[in-house]
Design a protein around this motif. Structure first.
Motif, PDB file in Angstrom:
ATOM      1  N   ALA A  20       0.825  -1.211   0.000  1.00 49.32           N
ATOM      2  CA  ALA A  20       0.000   0.000   0.000  1.00 49.32           C
ATOM      3  C   ALA A  20       0.858   1.259   0.000  1.00 49.32           C
ATOM      4  O   ALA A  20       0.517   2.250  -0.659  1.00 49.32           O
ATOM      5  CB  ALA A  20      -0.938  -0.003   1.212  1.00 49.32           C
ATOM      6  N   THR A  21       1.977   1.228   0.703  1.00 48.95           N
ATOM      7  CA  THR A  21       2.878   2.379   0.738  1.00 48.95           C
ATOM      8  C   THR A  21       3.420   2.679  -0.655  1.00 48.95           C
ATOM      9  O   THR A  21       3.446   3.836  -1.089  1.00 48.95           O
ATOM     10  CB  THR A  21       4.044   2.120   1.715  1.00 48.95           C
ATOM     11  N   ILE A  22       3.831   1.638  -1.360  1.00 54.37           N
ATOM     12  CA  ILE A  22       4.348   1.835  -2.717  1.00 54.37           C
ATOM     13  C   ILE A  22       3.235   2.353  -3.636  1.00 54.37           C
ATOM     14  O   ILE A  22       3.431   3.316  -4.393  1.00 54.37           O
ATOM     15  CB  ILE A  22       4.955   0.534  -3.268  1.00 54.37           C
ATOM     16  N   ALA A  23       2.056   1.744  -3.555  1.00 57.48           N
ATOM     17  CA  ALA A  23       0.948   2.138  -4.439  1.00 57.48           C
ATOM     18  C   ALA A  23       0.486   3.566  -4.134  1.00 57.48           C
ATOM     19  O   ALA A  23       0.356   4.389  -5.048  1.00 57.48           O
ATOM     20  CB  ALA A  23      -0.208   1.161  -4.291  1.00 57.48           C
ATOM     21  N   LEU A  24       0.237   3.868  -2.869  1.00 55.36           N
ATOM     22  CA  LEU A  24      -0.227   5.208  -2.509  1.00 55.36           C
ATOM     23  C   LEU A  24       0.845   6.258  -2.775  1.00 55.36           C
ATOM     24  O   LEU A  24       0.537   7.369  -3.217  1.00 55.36           O
ATOM     25  CB  LEU A  24      -0.661   5.242  -1.046  1.00 55.36           C
ATOM     26  N   GLY A  25       2.093   5.911  -2.502  1.00 59.28           N
ATOM     27  CA  GLY A  25       3.186   6.840  -2.794  1.00 59.28           C
ATOM     28  C   GLY A  25       3.277   7.157  -4.267  1.00 59.28           C
ATOM     29  O   GLY A  25       3.509   8.302  -4.658  1.00 59.28           O
TER      30      GLY A  25
END
Length: 118
Positions: A20-25
Motif C-alpha cells: 500500500a505504501t508503494i501504491a499510494l506513494g
C-alpha cells in the motif's frame, strides 16, 4: 489464536502496508507531478522521480521486515533462511540503486558540504 498464527498475520499485515505504501506513494507522487505540470513548475520530472523513489524505498523496507518476521518466527528452516537471504540481498541492492538515483550518492557516502562561495 496460537503464536505462529499471530506472527504470520503480523507478517501479512506488514506486507500489505508495504504494498500500500508503494501504491499510494506512486499515486500521490503522480498527483503532485500533474499539479506541477499544470503550473509549469521546473524540475517536475526530477521531483516526481525522487518522491516515487522514496515511496518505493519505504515500501521495500516494510516488505523486508515482513519477510524477516515470517521467516525467523514461523519457518526457521535452513532453506527458508537461505531464501530470505536472497530476498534481502536483492531488495538491498534495489534500495541502494534507488538511493543512488534519488540523491546522486551511495547510502554510505556523506552528503556534499555546501560551498561558502561569497
Amino acid at each position: 489464536m496460537e503464536f505462529f498464527g499471530a506472527i504470520e498475520t503480523v507478517g501479512k499485515v506488514i506486507d500489505a502496508v508495504g504494498v500500500a505504501t508503494i501504491a499510494l506513494g506512486g499515486v500521490l507522487a503522480a498527483g503532485i507531478a500533474i499539479g506541477r505540470l499544470v503550473r509549469r513548475t521546473p524540475d517536475t520530472y526530477r521531483l516526481f522521480r525522487g518522491q516515487l523513489g522514496r515511496a518505493i524505498l519505504v515500501g521495500l523496507e516494510l516488505l523486508v521486515a515482513a519477510d524477516i518476521i515470517r521467516t525467523v518466527a514461523v519457518t526457521p528452516t535452513l532453506e527458508s533462511v537461505a531464501v530470505l537471504a536472497g530476498i534481502v540481498l536483492i531488495r538491498t541492492f534495489l534500495s541502494w540503486s534507488l538511493e543512488l538515483e534519488i540523491s546522486g550518492r551511495w547510502p554510505w557516502q556523506s552528503a556534499p558540504k555546501p560551498s561558502n562561495a561569497e
